[in-house]
Design a protein around this motif. Sequence first.
Motif, PDB file in Angstrom:
ATOM      1  N   SER A 600      11.345  58.999  39.623  1.00 46.99           N
ATOM      2  CA  SER A 600      12.430  58.185  40.184  1.00 46.99           C
ATOM      3  C   SER A 600      12.441  58.358  41.691  1.00 46.99           C
ATOM      4  N   HIS A 601      12.956  57.353  42.393  1.00 46.37           N
ATOM      5  CA  HIS A 601      13.086  57.401  43.844  1.00 46.37           C
ATOM      6  C   HIS A 601      11.769  57.781  44.518  1.00 46.37           C
ATOM      7  N   LEU A 602      10.667  57.263  43.939  1.00 45.62           N
ATOM      8  CA  LEU A 602       9.306  57.444  44.444  1.00 45.62           C
ATOM      9  C   LEU A 602       8.803  58.874  44.314  1.00 45.62           C
ATOM     10  N   GLY A 603       9.544  59.730  43.610  1.00 45.21           N
ATOM     11  CA  GLY A 603       9.133  61.118  43.445  1.00 45.21           C
ATOM     12  C   GLY A 603       8.739  61.430  42.014  1.00 45.21           C
ATOM     13  N   TYR A 604       7.683  62.223  41.857  1.00 47.12           N
ATOM     14  CA  TYR A 604       7.180  62.635  40.542  1.00 47.12           C
ATOM     15  C   TYR A 604       7.536  64.107  40.348  1.00 47.12           C
ATOM     16  N   PHE A 605       8.281  64.406  39.282  1.00 43.54           N
ATOM     17  CA  PHE A 605       8.691  65.789  39.054  1.00 43.54           C
ATOM     18  C   PHE A 605       8.547  66.172  37.596  1.00 43.54           C
ATOM     19  N   ALA A 606       8.106  67.414  37.375  1.00 49.54           N
ATOM     20  CA  ALA A 606       8.027  67.993  36.044  1.00 49.54           C
ATOM     21  C   ALA A 606       8.686  69.362  36.080  1.00 49.54           C
ATOM     22  N   VAL A 607       9.404  69.687  35.015  1.00 50.78           N
ATOM     23  CA  VAL A 607      10.181  70.922  34.958  1.00 50.78           C
ATOM     24  C   VAL A 607       9.941  71.610  33.623  1.00 50.78           C
ATOM     25  N   VAL A 608       9.818  72.920  33.661  1.00 50.76           N
ATOM     26  CA  VAL A 608       9.810  73.749  32.460  1.00 50.76           C
ATOM     27  C   VAL A 608      11.000  74.683  32.528  1.00 50.76           C
ATOM     28  N   ALA A 609      11.729  74.800  31.422  1.00 51.95           N
ATOM     29  CA  ALA A 609      12.893  75.679  31.358  1.00 51.95           C
ATOM     30  C   ALA A 609      12.780  76.593  30.152  1.00 51.95           C
ATOM     31  N   ILE A 633       5.882  67.692  53.433  1.00 48.55           N
ATOM     32  CA  ILE A 633       7.237  68.198  53.211  1.00 48.55           C
ATOM     33  C   ILE A 633       7.808  68.436  54.604  1.00 48.55           C
ATOM     34  N   ILE A 634       8.677  67.569  55.063  1.00 53.07           N
ATOM     35  CA  ILE A 634       9.108  67.605  56.464  1.00 53.07           C
ATOM     36  C   ILE A 634       9.817  68.907  56.801  1.00 53.07           C
ATOM     37  N   ASN A 635      10.737  69.330  55.942  1.00 46.10           N
ATOM     38  CA  ASN A 635      11.469  70.573  56.174  1.00 46.10           C
ATOM     39  C   ASN A 635      11.443  71.393  54.889  1.00 46.10           C
ATOM     40  N   PRO A 636      10.489  72.306  54.753  1.00 48.19           N
ATOM     41  CA  PRO A 636      10.356  73.070  53.506  1.00 48.19           C
ATOM     42  C   PRO A 636      11.615  73.835  53.115  1.00 48.19           C
ATOM     43  N   MET A 637      12.361  74.331  54.106  1.00 49.43           N
ATOM     44  CA  MET A 637      13.580  75.070  53.789  1.00 49.43           C
ATOM     45  C   MET A 637      14.584  74.172  53.073  1.00 49.43           C
ATOM     46  N   ASN A 638      14.762  72.983  53.598  1.00 47.00           N
ATOM     47  CA  ASN A 638      15.707  72.065  52.977  1.00 47.00           C
ATOM     48  C   ASN A 638      15.174  71.537  51.646  1.00 47.00           C
ATOM     49  N   ALA A 639      13.863  71.343  51.565  1.00 44.56           N
ATOM     50  CA  ALA A 639      13.270  70.877  50.310  1.00 44.56           C
ATOM     51  C   ALA A 639      13.566  71.864  49.189  1.00 44.56           C
ATOM     52  N   GLU A 640      13.400  73.130  49.465  1.00 39.83           N
ATOM     53  CA  GLU A 640      13.687  74.146  48.456  1.00 39.83           C
ATOM     54  C   GLU A 640      15.160  74.114  48.060  1.00 39.83           C
ATOM     55  N   ASN A 695      -0.002  60.093  50.205  1.00 41.26           N
ATOM     56  CA  ASN A 695       0.995  59.025  50.233  1.00 41.26           C
ATOM     57  C   ASN A 695       2.053  59.372  51.270  1.00 41.26           C
ATOM     58  N   PRO A 696       2.697  58.371  51.873  1.00 40.48           N
ATOM     59  CA  PRO A 696       3.764  58.664  52.829  1.00 40.48           C
ATOM     60  C   PRO A 696       4.857  59.483  52.161  1.00 40.48           C
ATOM     61  N   PRO A 697       5.466  60.401  52.884  1.00 38.13           N
ATOM     62  CA  PRO A 697       6.511  61.237  52.278  1.00 38.13           C
ATOM     63  C   PRO A 697       7.717  60.410  51.857  1.00 38.13           C
ATOM     64  N   THR A 698       8.320  60.834  50.768  1.00 36.86           N
ATOM     65  CA  THR A 698       9.494  60.145  50.242  1.00 36.86           C
ATOM     66  C   THR A 698      10.647  61.129  50.098  1.00 36.86           C
ATOM     67  N   GLY A 699      11.798  60.629  49.661  1.00 39.32           N
ATOM     68  CA  GLY A 699      13.013  61.429  49.633  1.00 39.32           C
ATOM     69  C   GLY A 699      13.039  62.471  48.531  1.00 39.32           C
ATOM     70  N   LEU A 700      13.946  63.439  48.681  1.00 39.84           N
ATOM     71  CA  LEU A 700      13.980  64.582  47.781  1.00 39.84           C
ATOM     72  C   LEU A 700      15.380  64.877  47.252  1.00 39.84           C
ATOM     73  N   GLY A 701      16.372  64.121  47.677  1.00 47.87           N
ATOM     74  CA  GLY A 701      17.726  64.428  47.242  1.00 47.87           C
ATOM     75  C   GLY A 701      17.964  64.176  45.770  1.00 47.87           C
ATOM     76  N   GLU A 702      17.146  63.303  45.146  1.00 50.32           N
ATOM     77  CA  GLU A 702      17.458  62.873  43.788  1.00 50.32           C
ATOM     78  C   GLU A 702      16.371  63.095  42.733  1.00 50.32           C
ATOM     79  N   PRO A 703      15.078  62.903  43.024  1.00 51.08           N
ATOM     80  CA  PRO A 703      14.100  62.834  41.931  1.00 51.08           C
ATOM     81  C   PRO A 703      13.882  64.119  41.144  1.00 51.08           C
TER      82      PRO A 703
END
Length: 731
Positions: A600-609, A633-640, A695-703
């Motif tokens: 979603s929101h141009l981001g690909y994410f996979a999670v294991v819990a 990753i423009i700002n790794p601190m904020n990305a985390e 690929n050009p960087p995309t947003g991280l607030g949601e995906p």
Amino acid sequence: MRADMTTGRRVVLKAMLAAGGTLAFDIQIAAAQGAKPNGAASARISAYVAIAADNTVSITSKNPEIGQGVKAMLPMLIAEELDVAWASVKVEQAVADQSRFGEQFAGGSMTTPMNWMPMRQAGATARAMIVAAAAKQWGVPAADLTTSAGEVIHAATNRRAPYAALAVAAAKEAVPDVATLKLKDPATFAIIGKPVRGPDTPAIVAGKPLFGVDTVLPGMVHAALVTAPVRGATLKSHDAAKALALPGVRKIVTLRQLGHDDAPVDALAVVADSWWTASEARKALVVQWDNGGREQHSDAAFAAAAKAAFAGKPATSVRKEGDVDAALAKAAKVVSAQYSYPFLAHATLEPQNCTAQFKDGKLELWVPSQIPNEGKDLVAKAMGLAPETVSVSVTRIGGGFGRRLQSDFMIFAGAIAREVPGVPVKLILDREEDFKMDFFRPAGFHKLDAGLDANGKLVAFRTHIVTFGAKGQPGRGGELPNDLVPANLVPNMDLGMTVLDSNVPLGWLRAPGSNALAFATQAFLDEVAGAAGKTLPAFMLDLLGESRLVTPPKIPGVPDIWQPPAFHTGRAAGVTREVMKISGWQEKPVKGRGFGFYFSHLGYFAVVADCAQVDGAVRVTNMWVAGDIGSTIINPMNAEQQIRGAMIEGMGHVIGGLKVPVAGGQVQVANFDAYPLPRIDAVPPIAISMVRSDNPPTGLGEPALPPAVAAVANAISSLTGTRVRSLPYEA
């Protein structure tokens, strides 16, 4: 949205002399394909840079800051190409001014893809003008000059000068064509890609006033709102005599049918010398409401309507390919299930608020808004004012998650301020009103069917979603996308939708739609994978197949920027394999372990819990995340921070008990005692790995959020042996 949305833009940089010889750059980037969230064409995006006499650089961040980190990220892009040291940068928040700054909104994880190139070009343009000025003064070719940390350097003569010394001359230089700009090689980045602390962090830690609720103006009065228990009920009568007799109470303002067009309300506002006085005075009001039959809306009625809908065909076909009925009839195995999830509140820690002053026919607002320019227009329309008479100062936002994309609180504050002209009024919705007046994440019901061939391959997929909206159209966040995974990957697919009416207003909540769809589809696929004798990640890898772009059909009448994006199976497989690697995933199912993937929101994410029984309760004990949001990753601190926040929020959707029951037309949640957000002691270790792609960087607030919900639900199903088909999980 499209991954290449930053193309086709041009930069216009106007250099102006400020007092004391300071060089001020007003950088305006026209966006040929930019768009507002409502689809209207965008005029331009802008940033403001000022170089002071001491060589410090003030960079204005144009978009609202809601904790997603743009107040650091946008200036980082400019500062990098301007070639100044980050330590010399001072960040300022822009006022809402679309004529100067273009689009200013926080939503849809759009800030990064819309600004990655334009902001870099803005910084490069400013740098080029400074270099041109130095070349003329020193009589050398501009190509012989370099820059570093806010200085221009001529290596041959060892001559150097700070940017500030060239300010006056640079202001007279012609603005270079964007095509002539030479952007930095990413290998030389000194700011982009480095961890940068948010500029407001020290003030937040110190408890200094930053947020809208902190606004204080001379002579300010306060307002508290009273709305009907049943959402949408109209004001029948009221007696304000006792309230007006209380010390400090100034006025009772009647507000009729104000707010957003799709959810207007009647309300009373108590204006007093203090907010406590205004809030307490509400108890003395005698109010009668006309529910207009809205009390018929309830969870029980919604569930009954969904059951009836599932007995027939969907009211709307979203997309069909192949012949699902025939494929299911021939399938070696057929898996069917029903899933559901509740309404959710945004539950922002800072309640909705706005300070307004109406004076001499003009209205000034101080507000934590995610979309201040649209809010300004809505206020002007509601009050019958010319848009140019309304001005907005954007404060820091204490949690948004999509709630502050609705501007009802701005409209209320403006209308109240007009009743006490010349006096600033701060409106704060107390926690009960804030929950009651929310625009909720839609509840939903899913009926799903899948067919497997003799080899365990998915050959058919069908879903019928019962969602919420009005007049047959889904509301905000209730849509069924035509590119839904896995429907976009099978030869026979059928996506159908039925829309229920309700008095519950709907709003986008972090990763709108996706946060619920990921649960329903990935939890169901976990069942399907089990029927195929596979674990979900292995099943997904087989389903994804060879690396390729899968392009969904276009939606008629929708601008290109808002069309469903192409889905890259290789990127999806990349994050799946990465999370399997870092979590030590085994092909043999491990009790208490779950997987989830989403795009979603141009981001690909996979999670294991991993989940376990701890002290008699189910707890998440570990989480692993793999994400692909492009090359940088423009700002790794904020990305985390964003990813960790998404994991915690996803846990809350499943095991935190988060739900907003509806009975008798009333929201049954009034405070955090009934809406328990995850606490720090519930947070497990979270390991994060980012997969870089070209690929050009995309947003991280949601995906990152959607797959977290699915992974935790699937882990609980594995732990307990009972499939989690309804949220929140209840033992």
